[in-house]
Design a protein around this motif. Structure first.
Motif, PDB file in Angstrom:
ATOM      1  N   LEU A  16      -2.816  -2.011   9.329  1.00 30.45           N
ATOM      2  CA  LEU A  16      -2.208  -3.159   8.677  1.00 30.45           C
ATOM      3  C   LEU A  16      -0.888  -3.508   9.350  1.00 30.45           C
ATOM      4  CD1 LEU A  16      -2.158  -5.243   6.375  1.00 30.45           C
ATOM      5  CD2 LEU A  16      -1.022  -3.490   4.979  1.00 30.45           C
ATOM      6  N   ASP A  17      -0.098  -2.497   9.660  1.00 28.32           N
ATOM      7  CA  ASP A  17       1.176  -2.721  10.339  1.00 28.32           C
ATOM      8  C   ASP A  17       0.960  -3.413  11.681  1.00 28.32           C
ATOM      9  OD1 ASP A  17       3.983  -2.546  10.631  1.00 28.32           O
ATOM     10  OD2 ASP A  17       3.807  -0.659  11.730  1.00 28.32           O
ATOM     11  N   GLN A  18      -0.002  -2.943  12.458  1.00 33.97           N
ATOM     12  CA  GLN A  18      -0.299  -3.555  13.753  1.00 33.97           C
ATOM     13  C   GLN A  18      -0.757  -5.007  13.577  1.00 33.97           C
ATOM     14  OE1 GLN A  18      -3.185  -1.099  15.762  1.00 33.97           O
ATOM     15  NE2 GLN A  18      -1.883   0.711  15.652  1.00 33.97           N
ATOM     16  N   THR A  19      -1.599  -5.245  12.588  1.00 33.33           N
ATOM     17  CA  THR A  19      -2.113  -6.591  12.341  1.00 33.33           C
ATOM     18  C   THR A  19      -0.985  -7.547  11.971  1.00 33.33           C
ATOM     19  OG1 THR A  19      -4.236  -5.708  11.613  1.00 33.33           O
ATOM     20  CG2 THR A  19      -3.690  -7.945  10.901  1.00 33.33           C
ATOM     21  N   LEU A  20      -0.105  -7.110  11.075  1.00 35.19           N
ATOM     22  CA  LEU A  20       0.992  -7.970  10.639  1.00 35.19           C
ATOM     23  C   LEU A  20       2.002  -8.199  11.761  1.00 35.19           C
ATOM     24  CD1 LEU A  20       1.462  -6.640   7.000  1.00 35.19           C
ATOM     25  CD2 LEU A  20       0.271  -8.721   7.747  1.00 35.19           C
ATOM     26  N   GLN A  21       2.186  -7.213  12.618  1.00 35.15           N
ATOM     27  CA  GLN A  21       3.060  -7.412  13.781  1.00 35.15           C
ATOM     28  C   GLN A  21       2.503  -8.508  14.677  1.00 35.15           C
ATOM     29  OE1 GLN A  21       3.963  -3.779  15.939  1.00 35.15           O
ATOM     30  NE2 GLN A  21       4.330  -2.680  14.026  1.00 35.15           N
ATOM     31  N   GLN A  22       1.207  -8.491  14.899  1.00 37.86           N
ATOM     32  CA  GLN A  22       0.583  -9.515  15.746  1.00 37.86           C
ATOM     33  C   GLN A  22       0.609 -10.884  15.080  1.00 37.86           C
ATOM     34  OE1 GLN A  22      -0.351  -9.116  18.981  1.00 37.86           O
ATOM     35  NE2 GLN A  22       0.598  -7.124  18.675  1.00 37.86           N
ATOM     36  N   MET A  23       0.479 -10.918  13.762  1.00 33.14           N
ATOM     37  CA  MET A  23       0.495 -12.201  13.056  1.00 33.14           C
ATOM     38  C   MET A  23       1.865 -12.870  13.145  1.00 33.14           C
ATOM     39  SD  MET A  23      -2.000 -11.650   9.816  1.00 33.14           S
ATOM     40  CE  MET A  23      -2.432 -13.364   9.668  1.00 33.14           C
ATOM     41  N   GLN A  24       2.911 -12.091  13.369  1.00 33.07           N
ATOM     42  CA  GLN A  24       4.241 -12.662  13.542  1.00 33.07           C
ATOM     43  C   GLN A  24       4.334 -13.490  14.821  1.00 33.07           C
ATOM     44  OE1 GLN A  24       7.497  -9.868  13.021  1.00 33.07           O
ATOM     45  NE2 GLN A  24       6.266  -8.728  11.532  1.00 33.07           N
ATOM     46  N   LYS A  25       3.426 -13.279  15.745  1.00 33.63           N
ATOM     47  CA  LYS A  25       3.418 -13.996  17.015  1.00 33.63           C
ATOM     48  C   LYS A  25       2.642 -15.313  16.949  1.00 33.63           C
ATOM     49  CE  LYS A  25       3.689  -9.661  19.572  1.00 33.63           C
ATOM     50  NZ  LYS A  25       3.027  -8.804  20.570  1.00 33.63           N
ATOM     51  N   LEU A  26       2.022 -15.605  15.821  1.00 31.33           N
ATOM     52  CA  LEU A  26       1.235 -16.835  15.687  1.00 31.33           C
ATOM     53  C   LEU A  26       2.122 -18.066  15.797  1.00 31.33           C
ATOM     54  CD1 LEU A  26      -1.067 -15.912  12.662  1.00 31.33           C
ATOM     55  CD2 LEU A  26      -1.754 -16.175  15.050  1.00 31.33           C
ATOM     56  N   ASN A  27       1.603 -19.092  16.425  1.00 31.88           N
ATOM     57  CA  ASN A  27       2.265 -20.389  16.451  1.00 31.88           C
ATOM     58  C   ASN A  27       1.626 -21.241  15.357  1.00 31.88           C
ATOM     59  OD1 ASN A  27       3.976 -19.927  18.677  1.00 31.88           O
ATOM     60  ND2 ASN A  27       2.246 -20.234  20.067  1.00 31.88           N
ATOM     61  N   VAL A  28       2.356 -21.423  14.282  1.00 28.23           N
ATOM     62  CA  VAL A  28       1.836 -22.163  13.135  1.00 28.23           C
ATOM     63  C   VAL A  28       2.301 -23.610  13.249  1.00 28.23           C
ATOM     64  CG1 VAL A  28       1.814 -22.314  10.629  1.00 28.23           C
ATOM     65  CG2 VAL A  28       1.901 -20.068  11.734  1.00 28.23           C
ATOM     66  N   ALA A  29       1.357 -24.515  13.173  1.00 26.12           N
ATOM     67  CA  ALA A  29       1.655 -25.942  13.299  1.00 26.12           C
ATOM     68  C   ALA A  29       2.587 -26.393  12.185  1.00 26.12           C
ATOM     69  CB  ALA A  29       0.366 -26.745  13.255  1.00 26.12           C
ATOM     70  N   SER A  30       3.476 -27.297  12.532  1.00 28.35           N
ATOM     71  CA  SER A  30       4.389 -27.813  11.509  1.00 28.35           C
ATOM     72  C   SER A  30       3.590 -28.556  10.445  1.00 28.35           C
ATOM     73  CB  SER A  30       5.431 -28.725  12.138  1.00 28.35           C
ATOM     74  OG  SER A  30       4.817 -29.843  12.732  1.00 28.35           O
ATOM     75  N   GLY A  31       4.034 -28.439   9.227  1.00 27.54           N
ATOM     76  CA  GLY A  31       3.340 -29.076   8.116  1.00 27.54           C
ATOM     77  C   GLY A  31       2.218 -28.241   7.528  1.00 27.54           C
ATOM     78  N   LEU A  32       1.874 -27.152   8.180  1.00 33.18           N
ATOM     79  CA  LEU A  32       0.817 -26.271   7.692  1.00 33.18           C
ATOM     80  C   LEU A  32       1.425 -25.260   6.728  1.00 33.18           C
ATOM     81  CD1 LEU A  32      -2.200 -25.368   8.039  1.00 33.18           C
ATOM     82  CD2 LEU A  32      -1.337 -23.708   9.663  1.00 33.18           C
ATOM     83  N   GLU A  33       0.882 -25.191   5.545  1.00 33.69           N
ATOM     84  CA  GLU A  33       1.307 -24.181   4.587  1.00 33.69           C
ATOM     85  C   GLU A  33       0.262 -23.080   4.584  1.00 33.69           C
ATOM     86  OE1 GLU A  33       2.738 -25.390   0.801  1.00 33.69           O
ATOM     87  OE2 GLU A  33       3.343 -27.344   1.563  1.00 33.69           O
ATOM     88  N   TRP A  34       0.741 -21.841   4.732  1.00 33.07           N
ATOM     89  CA  TRP A  34      -0.200 -20.732   4.804  1.00 33.07           C
ATOM     90  C   TRP A  34       0.387 -19.518   4.116  1.00 33.07           C
ATOM     91  CZ3 TRP A  34      -0.147 -16.374   8.463  1.00 33.07           C
ATOM     92  CH2 TRP A  34       1.062 -16.241   9.137  1.00 33.07           C
ATOM     93  N   GLU A  35      -0.491 -18.587   3.791  1.00 36.44           N
ATOM     94  CA  GLU A  35      -0.086 -17.344   3.156  1.00 36.44           C
ATOM     95  C   GLU A  35      -1.031 -16.239   3.606  1.00 36.44           C
ATOM     96  OE1 GLU A  35      -0.575 -17.541  -1.093  1.00 36.44           O
ATOM     97  OE2 GLU A  35      -2.649 -18.201  -0.925  1.00 36.44           O
ATOM     98  N   ILE A  36      -0.524 -15.026   3.529  1.00 39.27           N
ATOM     99  CA  ILE A  36      -1.339 -13.846   3.805  1.00 39.27           C
ATOM    100  C   ILE A  36      -1.470 -13.084   2.497  1.00 39.27           C
ATOM    101  CG2 ILE A  36      -1.543 -11.699   5.112  1.00 39.27           C
ATOM    102  CD1 ILE A  36       0.420 -12.985   7.158  1.00 39.27           C
ATOM    103  N   LEU A  37      -2.692 -12.914   2.052  1.00 38.24           N
ATOM    104  CA  LEU A  37      -2.968 -12.136   0.849  1.00 38.24           C
ATOM    105  C   LEU A  37      -3.399 -10.744   1.288  1.00 38.24           C
ATOM    106  CD1 LEU A  37      -5.135 -14.789  -1.028  1.00 38.24           C
ATOM    107  CD2 LEU A  37      -2.678 -14.393  -1.254  1.00 38.24           C
ATOM    108  N   VAL A  38      -2.609  -9.744   0.967  1.00 43.88           N
ATOM    109  CA  VAL A  38      -2.983  -8.371   1.295  1.00 43.88           C
ATOM    110  C   VAL A  38      -3.490  -7.720   0.015  1.00 43.88           C
ATOM    111  CG1 VAL A  38      -2.247  -6.140   2.187  1.00 43.88           C
ATOM    112  CG2 VAL A  38      -1.282  -8.235   3.151  1.00 43.88           C
ATOM    113  N   VAL A  39      -4.770  -7.378   0.021  1.00 39.05           N
ATOM    114  CA  VAL A  39      -5.403  -6.764  -1.137  1.00 39.05           C
ATOM    115  C   VAL A  39      -5.332  -5.251  -0.974  1.00 39.05           C
ATOM    116  CG1 VAL A  39      -7.505  -6.603  -2.506  1.00 39.05           C
ATOM    117  CG2 VAL A  39      -6.943  -8.752  -1.337  1.00 39.05           C
ATOM    118  N   ASN A  40      -4.531  -4.630  -1.815  1.00 37.53           N
ATOM    119  CA  ASN A  40      -4.382  -3.175  -1.805  1.00 37.53           C
ATOM    120  C   ASN A  40      -5.454  -2.596  -2.720  1.00 37.53           C
ATOM    121  OD1 ASN A  40      -3.664  -0.534  -2.441  1.00 37.53           O
ATOM    122  ND2 ASN A  40      -1.488  -0.925  -2.314  1.00 37.53           N
TER     123      ASN A  40
END
Length: 64
Positions: A16-40
Motif C-alpha cells: 500500500l505504501d509503494q502504491t500510494l507513493q506512486q500515486m503521488q506522481k500522477l498528473n491529475v487534470a485540472s478540474g478533475l475531482e478525485w479520491e482514493i478510498l482505502v478499504v481496511n
C-alpha cells in the motif's frame, strides 16, 4: 468529472505504501475531482499508519 479509486487491502501495508507513493506522481487534470478510498479489511499490520502518512499529499478516505 469525479473519480474514485478503491484500494482494498488486508495486511499489505508495504505494498500500500509503494502504491500510494506512486500515486503521488500522477498528473491529475485540472478540474478533475478525485479520491482514493482505502478499504481496511480488518488489517493487523500498520496499514492505518501508512494511510495517515499519505493523507497530506493525497485525497485519501479510509473505509473500515
Amino acid at each position: 468529472m469525479n473519480i474514485s479509486v478503491a484500494i482494498c487491502t488486508w495486511n499489505r501495508a508495504n505494498m500500500l505504501d509503494q502504491t500510494l507513493q506512486q500515486m503521488q506522481k500522477l498528473n491529475v487534470a485540472s478540474g478533475l475531482e478525485w479520491e482514493i478510498l482505502v478499504v481496511n479489511n480488518n488489517c493487523t499490520d500498520n496499514t492505518d499508519d501508512i494511510i495517515d502518512k499519505h493523507k497530506t499529499k493525497l485525497p485519501i478516505r479510509r473505509i473500515i
